[in-house]
Structure formats: C-alpha cells, structure tokens
Motif scaffolding. Structure first.
Motif, PDB file in Angstrom:
ATOM      1  N   PRO A  84      31.752  52.219  30.072  1.00 30.53           N
ATOM      2  CA  PRO A  84      32.726  51.514  29.250  1.00 30.53           C
ATOM      3  C   PRO A  84      33.758  50.818  30.134  1.00 30.53           C
ATOM      4  CG  PRO A  84      32.977  53.896  29.056  1.00 30.53           C
ATOM      5  CD  PRO A  84      31.742  53.655  29.844  1.00 30.53           C
ATOM      6  N   ARG A  85      34.187  49.680  29.680  1.00 32.36           N
ATOM      7  CA  ARG A  85      35.146  48.903  30.454  1.00 32.36           C
ATOM      8  C   ARG A  85      36.474  49.614  30.510  1.00 32.36           C
ATOM      9  NH1 ARG A  85      35.411  42.313  30.026  1.00 32.36           N
ATOM     10  NH2 ARG A  85      35.626  42.180  32.249  1.00 32.36           N
ATOM     11  N   PRO A  86      37.117  49.614  31.677  1.00 32.91           N
ATOM     12  CA  PRO A  86      38.463  50.195  31.714  1.00 32.91           C
ATOM     13  C   PRO A  86      39.398  49.392  30.816  1.00 32.91           C
ATOM     14  CG  PRO A  86      37.848  49.282  33.870  1.00 32.91           C
ATOM     15  CD  PRO A  86      36.673  49.125  32.970  1.00 32.91           C
ATOM     16  N   PRO A  87      40.514  50.008  30.421  1.00 39.45           N
ATOM     17  CA  PRO A  87      41.431  49.300  29.528  1.00 39.45           C
ATOM     18  C   PRO A  87      41.888  47.983  30.150  1.00 39.45           C
ATOM     19  CG  PRO A  87      42.190  51.537  29.968  1.00 39.45           C
ATOM     20  CD  PRO A  87      40.980  51.332  30.788  1.00 39.45           C
ATOM     21  N   ALA A  88      42.107  47.012  29.300  1.00 41.98           N
ATOM     22  CA  ALA A  88      42.535  45.698  29.790  1.00 41.98           C
ATOM     23  C   ALA A  88      43.910  45.788  30.420  1.00 41.98           C
ATOM     24  CB  ALA A  88      42.556  44.704  28.640  1.00 41.98           C
ATOM     25  N   GLN A  89      44.097  45.017  31.460  1.00 44.21           N
ATOM     26  CA  GLN A  89      45.411  44.922  32.089  1.00 44.21           C
ATOM     27  C   GLN A  89      45.950  43.518  31.872  1.00 44.21           C
ATOM     28  OE1 GLN A  89      43.679  46.610  35.809  1.00 44.21           O
ATOM     29  NE2 GLN A  89      45.657  47.595  35.968  1.00 44.21           N
ATOM     30  N   ALA A  90      47.140  43.293  32.402  1.00 44.45           N
ATOM     31  CA  ALA A  90      47.746  41.975  32.216  1.00 44.45           C
ATOM     32  C   ALA A  90      46.973  40.931  33.007  1.00 44.45           C
ATOM     33  CB  ALA A  90      49.194  42.014  32.677  1.00 44.45           C
ATOM     34  N   CYS A  91      46.954  39.723  32.477  1.00 46.39           N
ATOM     35  CA  CYS A  91      46.334  38.612  33.204  1.00 46.39           C
ATOM     36  C   CYS A  91      47.187  38.294  34.424  1.00 46.39           C
ATOM     37  CB  CYS A  91      46.254  37.380  32.298  1.00 46.39           C
ATOM     38  SG  CYS A  91      45.890  35.867  33.183  1.00 46.39           S
ATOM     39  N   ILE A  92      46.541  38.237  35.589  1.00 44.58           N
ATOM     40  CA  ILE A  92      47.305  37.921  36.804  1.00 44.58           C
ATOM     41  C   ILE A  92      47.144  36.463  37.205  1.00 44.58           C
ATOM     42  CG2 ILE A  92      47.329  40.279  37.687  1.00 44.58           C
ATOM     43  CD1 ILE A  92      44.977  39.476  39.507  1.00 44.58           C
ATOM     44  N   ARG A  93      46.573  35.679  36.318  1.00 44.93           N
ATOM     45  CA  ARG A  93      46.395  34.241  36.540  1.00 44.93           C
ATOM     46  C   ARG A  93      45.642  33.945  37.829  1.00 44.93           C
ATOM     47  NH1 ARG A  93      48.557  31.115  33.187  1.00 44.93           N
ATOM     48  NH2 ARG A  93      48.528  29.316  34.558  1.00 44.93           N
ATOM     49  N   CYS A  94      44.671  34.802  38.117  1.00 46.63           N
ATOM     50  CA  CYS A  94      43.939  34.617  39.356  1.00 46.63           C
ATOM     51  C   CYS A  94      43.032  33.397  39.302  1.00 46.63           C
ATOM     52  CB  CYS A  94      43.104  35.849  39.657  1.00 46.63           C
ATOM     53  SG  CYS A  94      41.831  36.144  38.426  1.00 46.63           S
ATOM     54  N   GLY A  95      42.721  32.941  38.083  1.00 47.21           N
ATOM     55  CA  GLY A  95      41.902  31.746  37.967  1.00 47.21           C
ATOM     56  C   GLY A  95      40.416  32.002  38.129  1.00 47.21           C
TER      57      GLY A  95
END
Ligand code: SF4
Ligand code: SF4
Lengths: 333, 642
Positions: B357-368
């Motif tokens: 299962p996917r780990p919980p979503a984190q904030a978008c770091i705008r890595c592109g």
C-alpha cells in the motif's frame, strides 16, 4: 480499500529518500571543509540540525499537524545543513541557532510548511543574519587557522580561546569582502587575492555532490547552469575589460559558496520555478543578481538576496513559462 | 526504417508481463450462467429486445443499440434468458447496472451466421452499418463503438495499436503472436472501409515475438509493422499516432482531421471475425495476472462472472482487491460477481506483498517530476493545487481536460499524492456543474416558451371571440339583405309562399358563406384538439414539477445530461424519471458504503493539510466516483483511445 480508481503502482521514491540523497550529496563538500577548516563545522551542523528538528516539531504541533511523518521527510535537516554551511564556520553558537529558528519557524512553517514556502528557508535565515549581524557575519575563519578541535568548539560556545590564541585569524573577513573593501580603497587586485585554494577545494566538493544529484535525476541541469551562466555573463566581460578592477570569473565561481548555491540552493524545488524555461530564467536571474550585489552592493555576498528576489518572481515565471500542452501550438495563460 | 517521433514525458515502470505472456491463450470454460451488462460501450446502455424465458442462440441479438454512441449486445452462448435485472457491474462507481442473465444450455448453438463475404465490393457506409449491428467496440479499454470511427474516408494513415504499454497486461501480445493472420484480415477490412493509403502497426519493442509474427502476416498485405520504443503510455492513441506519424493531435480534435485513425489490434481482430465469419463481439481475451499462481490469457465470453474467470488463475491466499485493467489506469473492482464486459482486458490481483500500500500522501514539494512525466506536457502539480482548492476555472485554464488520466504523474510523485484521483474529481465536478447549468438554461427556455405560448393562446382566443362577434353581425346583415333581395327579385304578383321559400334559401346560403370555416383558425387546430394539447401540457408540467421535487429532495443534480438537450420531451421525461429513480438507489449505495466502514478515499494525508478540508475533498472524491457513471455520457464526445 477504496472504490475510486487510482494508480496501483508507484516509483519507490519518497520525499525522505530524496532529502536523504541531498544530504548524502553534501558529504564530500563537508568532508573537504573539515579537512581545510577543522571540525568546527561539524558542531555547527549538529547545532543547526537539533535546532531545526526542535523548531519544526514545535511548529507542527502548534499547527495541529502530525509531527512524525513531517519530521521524517528530512527537509528540516536539509535546510539546517545548508544554513550551517553558509554561515561562518566559527561563528558563535547563537548565530546558527537564531538563523535556523528563523528559517524553520518564519520562512517555512508560518507559510504552511514544506511545499508552501515561497522563499528558500535557508536563504531567508542567512539574509536575516546578514542584515541583523553584519559584523559577525563578515568574520570568516582564516583558512590556515591553527586551532585544534577543542579550541574551535570552545570558541564557538564561549567565544574564548585557550591561552595564546589568535583572535585576529578568526575574525578575518571573507575573501570576497576583503576584495571589495580593498578595491574600494584603491589597492591593487593582485595583492588582495587571498589564498583561496581551500575554498576552491571545498567548492569542488559541492560540484561533485551536485553532479551526482543531477545523475540521480534529483536536480535539473537548467537552474545550476543558468545560474553560473548568469554570473559569468557579468563577471567575464567586466574582467576582460578591466582585469585590475574586477576579480576573475574563476574567483567568483569558486568563492562565496557559488557552487554550493548552484547545486543545492537554487535547485530547491519548493521555492524555485518548476518549468524548464522558468528554471533557466530563475537560475540566470540569481546569477546576475549575485554578481551585482557582490560587486556593487553593500553585502559581502549576494547569493541569498539574489535567491530571495528571484523567489518572488516564481509565481509569474511558472505561469508564463508553462510549456505548450501536447498538440496545442501556443501556450495559453 | 521509417523515422520515429517521440512524445513528451513518459515513464518506465517494471513490466511484469512475462508472468502471463509465456502461456498460450486458452478457452475459458463455459459458465452455467452469464450476466451480460447492457452498458457495454460509451453512451447509452443497450435496450433489451428479448424477454425473460426466451430461448436464444449464440450470437443472437439480445439488446439493440440505443442512440448513436451505444452498441448492440448479443447472446454469448445459447440458452435461456433467466432475468433482466440490475446486477453488479464492473465500474468504479459500484452502482449496479441492468444486465441480461443467460442460463447456458451447454450446446453453444449458433445463430445462422451471415458474414459479409463480398466486403471488398461494399462501401464504407455498408461496412459501418454491419459493424454497428455486430456490437463491435474498441477493446483497448475505451469501448468506443468502432463503426463511429469509420466515418471519414479516404484517410492517409490507419494506425493499428499493438503497443500494449501498461505493465502486466499481455492479451494483445498473445493475440498478435497466435492470430496475426486473422488480425491482418481485420486490418484489411478496416483499411478498405476507411480507404486508408497506408497502414502502420505499432508494437512496443519489448514484444519481439509479436513483432515477428505480425511482420510475417503483414507482409502479404503491405502493412508496415513498426517496433516502437518501450515507454508508457505509448499505447495511448494520440501518443502512438505521434510516435508513428509525428502528428500531435490535441485534445478535442479528432485524429481523422489529421488524416489518421487508430484501432487496437483486438478491435480489428473482432472486426475481422464479424465481417469474415459473421460473429458478433461476444468474447474477448483477458489477461489474468498479479498475485496468482497460474497467470494466463484466456478467451472468455462476455458476461462470464469475473470470480469464475479469476479462479482459473489460482489467486494467492493473501490476495486483496482485484483491478480491472492495468496497474496505472485500471480501477478496483467493487464486486467480482459482475460479468465480464467488452472493456475487460485484464484482471490484476493485488496482494500486500506484490502491491504494498502506498504510504500516506505528503505535501507537494513542487519537484516537477510529474510535469516531466506527463505525456501531454501538463503541469500536474498546478492542476493538483487547483483541484484541491476547488479552483476549477483555473484548472480548466490549465487544460485539465487535456489530461488523459494515464497516471504517469501519480507514479513518479515522491510525495505519493494520488494525483489522477484529484483530476477525475475535478473533471466530474465540472461536468456536474455544467449539467446543472444546462438544466437551468433548459428550464428557463421552457418557462419562457410556455409564457410566450400562454400569451399567444390568450391573444388568439380574444381574436377568435372578436371574429365571432364580427361574423355574427355580418351574418345578420347579410341574411336580411339577401332576403330583401330575393323578395325584391320575385316578380310582382308571384306566389307569396314561393317568395318566402326563396327568402329562406337565400338566408341559408348567406349563413353558409358567413360561417367560419375550420381552416380559418389561425393555428389551424380545432378546439377539441387544442383543448387536448393544453391538458397534456398541464399534465406534463405537473409531472415535471413532481420530478423536480423528487430530485431536489434526493439531492441529485437536478439535471439531465447535456446531450439530452436535443431530445424530444418524452425521452427527456423518461430520463428525468430514471434519474429520480436512481437517486434513492445512489443514496442507498452511499449508505451501504458508509455502513461497511470503508474509507471512501485515498489514505488521509498527514502532511501540512487542513484535515477537515482534506476529509471534505475525499468525501467529494468518493461522490465523484459514483457520479462518474453519469459523466460517461459527457465523455462520449471525446475521441477515445482505441
Ligand atoms: S511529483 Fe508530486 S511532489 Fe513533485 S511536483 Fe508533482 S505533485 Fe508535487
Ligand atoms: S494523468 Fe494527466 S496530468 Fe498526469 S501524467 Fe497523465 S496526462 Fe499528465
């Protein structure tokens, strides 16, 4: 399980692994720095890390966000290390603590935490220190400092030295600063050039780390190259024009953390542009502004201000440099 | 070697195809009972044309297409119709769909098959109509009715899609290896119908045997088989067209406008079976893979219960949910009792060991990273931001609808954000809003028209009364004067009785003349008919109000799909009624979901997001999934992947 559809597989990369690799990429530069300047820098790194973790945890709790997952992303440590590596290695302990607190609390968490901060937290912390404590920030340890580990740590914590110390060497200014004041006083450039081999060596460490990050596809090539290009775009013609008045491009490349910034600071995804074209403009702008502030401004180094200024342009850059969507000829904005 | 082109972005996930691609296709055993859903294509569900108790032959038409985008449905085997009722359906919404349940008699007794042997002499239109009767739809997953893609000819290029780029799936690979000649026969028919100048067959270079087999078969026909670099999603229709022809066809533009049409290999195979053998589309090849001991490709009848199919592959003990489609674009099956649909190319069994299962979503770091992976050069992180903040205008401005939902962005995101879910959520919210708007417009137009009609009727009535009065007056005058004339015309000394008769006759004549003829009514209707119409209108209005009320009470978007604007009232009314009926069903489904304690959403993000907001979004996303069924209608005007 969920009834909605979603991608069922994912690349194993996580923010934590990305940040971990960034920290690893810093290690060669840190090792060289220890080799050249002694282990005082390790103490600074430690202080910064502890402060950052503490501040981050406190702020996350205040904001009502789960603390552990956010701490585990390691972004606070990256900010802390970049700050520690930008500040004078023999600065007093309180300097790195104040800078880190500001970076984490104000520049990062008050804006909403990782991903939401418009400014590079490390550079915001650095800028605060330069503006608030210009004298202390200008004191850079002399490269050939004859201090052992104990003496360095004693100096950092207590601002005293074992008997017979050499405060003069400790409070020597940064090479760029020496250069600037010297040139203003009409001295010849040749006599001013500090022995910069140590700085150059450390710079190569940053370069190695940056190349590895690029090879790992963790940083794009656009931003670092554009930054160096921006710097050289001014440094090279001016130096060719009046070599006695303007320092060589090589000095600009190797001094004052230029390569540290190119590899690790302008490549910060959160506060930088996220489009290929935007990254070119962002990097180039940082390079140009860095040179302008370094040579014509009042601060010893201009990278932090250049980065912060360009951070402000990012929303616009991102909007107007969106690539054309597949099949559409013009981009609409 | 022809030059190949590249499309932006793309990813290289682990392929996992070898599990199933090594095993030859085998026939799935005939199940005792099949549930053939009536919704087998985009557009409307088909309309059943058999009744419970009917005995049908294999290949017999059991439901006919309802509207342009719909597709006909045929009996997959011979047997008796035992039910026509809602059944579990292979769709992410989990809503049941009307299905025809067929108890097989085990005889596999065919109808009298009537191939189109003289297809080379037939026109494109004739072949198109033939395929429409055969229920052929795109088997690559989009189930777009194939005959609709045969509209434009002549064509420059016919692209045949054998890329099969999604991990795990190998049904097209096996089909190409084992039945290359039959595929090429189907291509020949399709090419003839489209009058296509050249045929390019694109196959990813990770399928060397398929390429070899197809090359051998295609040589006689003069088709080119092209090995394309393995990169997901090269099997997207527009991506493959780009690779093979260099043409980048934007969203909302049909590829035929650029002289290209694209068909999946399985689809042209089905076209070949239909035209050359008279077999309607009643079976397909399905990959069974994932957490199973015996991964396989089976040829299964449409309607075969999915759990029976799955059992053939011997799923692992620790199996969890089952995905229909591939790991990037597939969806989790809500109920394995559902029958196989024409869209079902793969059943992928998930287990915690194989699909952690996917780990919980984190904030978008705008890595592109997502932007670099996007095959249509979108900015997924911006779209995510707009979708999350429900800034749908901005999302549309950022070309949300160009997103092909390939999942490449979600795959690469280091913050583990289920990006595609957000886009689907945003799209369905926008569709819902659009439907509401259209409904409001329609209602306003109707109201205005009704007002206008009432006004007109009133005016006409007044006019009629005035006319009548005038006519009555004229009549009076006319009869008097006529009588007088007659009287004066009678010769003096004539019989007074005769004179009286003459006068009466003249009066009658005058009356006849003055009497308003029916044709003189302004709208040409007689009163009785008009009254009947008025009554019908009143009834309709009352019905509509009632329906609206029902809808309002159930919180259903009070709107028919936009496509219905061109429909006549009766159809409209029936749609509305159906929607009203669907609302309680949906409520019940929601309740059931809530009761079973299923988290209706992706794992809660523990990052710096406001939890309440997150929860609201997740709830909305779950709703969106349910609403997607309705939204499929709206999607129908998109040119789908073949
Ligand atoms: S890949 Fe994920 S973290 Fe990176 S920019 Fe896209 S959405 Fe944000
Ligand atoms: S799902 Fe949409 S946004 Fe994401 S990569 Fe595919 S096309 Fe781009």
């Amino acid at each position: 399980m969920t009834a909605i559809h979603s991608t069922h597989i994912a690349k194993p990369a996580t923010v934590s692994t990305v940040m971990l690799k960034v920290l690893a990429a810093l290690l060669p530069g840190i090792a060289l720095s220890v080799y050249c300047n002694g282990i005082g820098i390790l103490l600074q790194l430690l202080l910064a890390s502890l402060t950052a973790l503490g501040a981050e945890a406190a702020m996350l709790r205040l904001r009502g966000v789960a603390v552990l997952p956010a701490l585990k992303d390691l972004s606070a440590i990256v900010t802390a290390w970049l700050l520690a590596l930008s500040l004078p290695p023999l600065g007093g302990w309180w300097m790195i603590v104040v800078a880190t607190l500001f970076a984490i609390i104000v520049a990062k968490q008050l804006y909403g935490g990782l991903g939401n901060n418009p400014f590079n937290p490390a550079m915001a912390g650095f800028a605060l220190m330069v503006v608030s404590f210009p004298a202390q920030m200008a004191q850079w340890g002399s490269p050939q400092l004859p201090l052992d580990a104990v003496a360095q740590w004693q100096w950092i914590f207590l601002h005293t030295l074992p008997a017979g110390g050499v405060p003069d060497a400790i409070s020597s200014a940064t090479p760029l600063d020496v250069l600037k004041t010297g040139l203003r006083q009409g001295q010849a450039l040749a006599g001013l050039l500090p022995s910069s081999s140590a700085q150059g060596l450390i710079a190569l460490g940053w370069l190695a780390g940056g190349l590895w990050l690029w090879q790992q596809k963790l940083i794009p090539w656009q931003t670092p190259l554009a930054m160096l290009a921006g710097l050289l775009a001014l440094a090279l013609p001016l130096w060719l024009w009046q070599p006695a008045q303007y320092a060589s491009p090589l000095l600009h490349l190797l001094q004052g953390g230029t390569l540290l910034a190119a590899a690790f600071i302008v490549t910060d995804p959160v506060s930088g542009s996220s489009t290929p074209k935007g990254r070119l403009i962002f990097g180039f702008g940082v390079g140009l502004l860095t040179y302008v502030i370094r040579v014509f401004g009042n601060f010893p180094d201009g990278i932090a201000f250049a980065v912060l200024l360009m951070n402000m342009t990012v929303p616009l850059l991102d909007q107007y440099t969106r690539p054309a969507v597949f099949g559409h000829r013009r981009e609409r904005s | 070697m022809m030059p190949l082109f590249d499309f932006p972005g793309g990813i290289h996930p682990p392929e996992h195809k070898a599990h199933s691609s090594a095993v030859p296709i085998r026939l799935a055993p005939l199940p005792p009972q099949l549930h053939v859903a009536l919704r087998q294509s985009m557009g409307n569900a088909a309309r059943p044309c058999v009744a419970v108790g009917d005995r049908v032959a294999k290949g017999q038409l059991i439901a006919s297409a309802d509207g342009r985008l719909s597709a006909a449905v045929h009996a997959p085997t011979s047997g008796v119709i035992s039910a026509i009722a809602p059944q579990p359906f292979a769709h992410p919404s989990g809503l049941p769909e009307l299905a025809i349940t067929l108890d097989s008699d085990g005889e596999e007794r065919w109808i009298d098959r009537q191939p189109l042997h003289d297809w080379p002499q037939r026109s494109g239109a004739e072949i198109r109509d033939f395929l429409a009767q055969m229920g052929i739809v795109g088997l690559g997953g989009a189930v777009f009715p194939s005959h609709l893609k045969l509209g434009v000819s002549p064509l420059e290029t016919l692209v045949i899609n054998g890329a099969e780029c999604e991990p795990y799936i190998s049904c097209d690979d096996r089909l190409m290896r084992e039945r290359a000649d039959a595929i090429c026969d189907g291509i020949a028919v399709t090419r003839h119908a489209l009058q296509a100048r050249q045929v390019l067959i694109g196959i990813e270079d990770n399928k060397p045997q398929a390429i070899a087999a197809m090359q051998a078969a295609a040589a006689a026909h003069g088709f080119s088989v092209v090995a394309v670099p393995t990169k997901y999603p090269s099997g997207g229709a527009k991506q493959l067209i780009r690779i093979l022809t260099g043409k980048a066809i934007p969203h909302g533009v049909r590829s035929t406008e650029h002289g290209v049409q694209c068909f999946n290999v399985a689809t042209v195979y089905a076209i070949g079976r239909a035209v050359l053998h008279g077999e309607p589309l009643i079976s397909r090849i399905v990959t069974l893979t994932g957490a199973v001991d015996a991964a396989a490709n089976v040829e299964a009848l449409i309607g075969t219960p999915l759990d029976r199919l799955l059992a053939l592959a011997q799923p692992h003990r620790d199996r969890k949910e089952v995905v229909m489609g591939g790991p990037l674009m597939g969806f989790t099956l809500p109920d394995l009792a559902a029958g196989l649909t024409k869209a079902g190319n793969c059943l992928l069994v998930k287990s915690p060991a194989l699909f952690p299962p996917r780990p919980p979503a984190q904030a978008c770091i705008r890595c592109g990273d997502c932007a670099s992976a996007c095959p249509v050069s979108l900015q997924p992180m911006d779209l995510f931001w707009f979708a999350k903040s429900k800034n749908f205008d901005k999302a549309q401005q950022w070309q949300l609808f160009d997103c092909i939902e390939c999942g490449a962005c979600s795959y690469v995101c280091p913050s583990q954000i289920p990006l595609v879910d957000y886009y689907r959520f945003a799209k369905s919210e926008i569709w819902a809003a659009e439907r509401d708007k259209n409904a409001a417009n329609l209602a306003r137009q109707r109201h205005e028209f009704r007002q206008m009609r009432l006004q007109r009727d009133k005016a006409e009535k007044a006019q009629r009364l005035a006319d009548k009065a005038a006519q009555a007056a004229a009549r009076q005058t006319a009869s008097h004067s006529a009588a007088a004339n007659v009287a004066t015309n009678v010769a003096p000394g004539a019989d007074p009785k005769q004179a009286a008769i003459a006068a009466a006759m003249a009066r009658a004549a005058a009356q006849r003349e003055a009497a308003p003829l029916p044709e003189q009514h302004s709208n040409g209707l007689n009163d009785a008919k008009q009254a009947a119409i008025a009554a019908a209108m009143a009834r309709a209005a009352a019905r509509k109000t009632a329906a609206d009320e029902a809808k309002a009470a159930s919180g259903q978007p009070p709107a028919p799909p936009p496509a219905s604007s061109g429909l006549d009232d009766a159809k409209q009314a029936s749609i509305e009624a159906a929607m009203a009926r669907a609302a309680p069903r949906k409520a019940a489904a929601d309740e059931a979901k809530a009761a079973s304690g299923q988290p209706p959403a992706p794992p809660p993000s523990s990052s710096g997001l406001d939890d309440a907001k997150q929860a609201a979004i997740e709830a909305a996303m779950a709703r969106a999934a349910a609403r997607k069924a309705a939204a499929d209608q709206a999607r129908a005007n998109q040119q789908p992947d073949s």
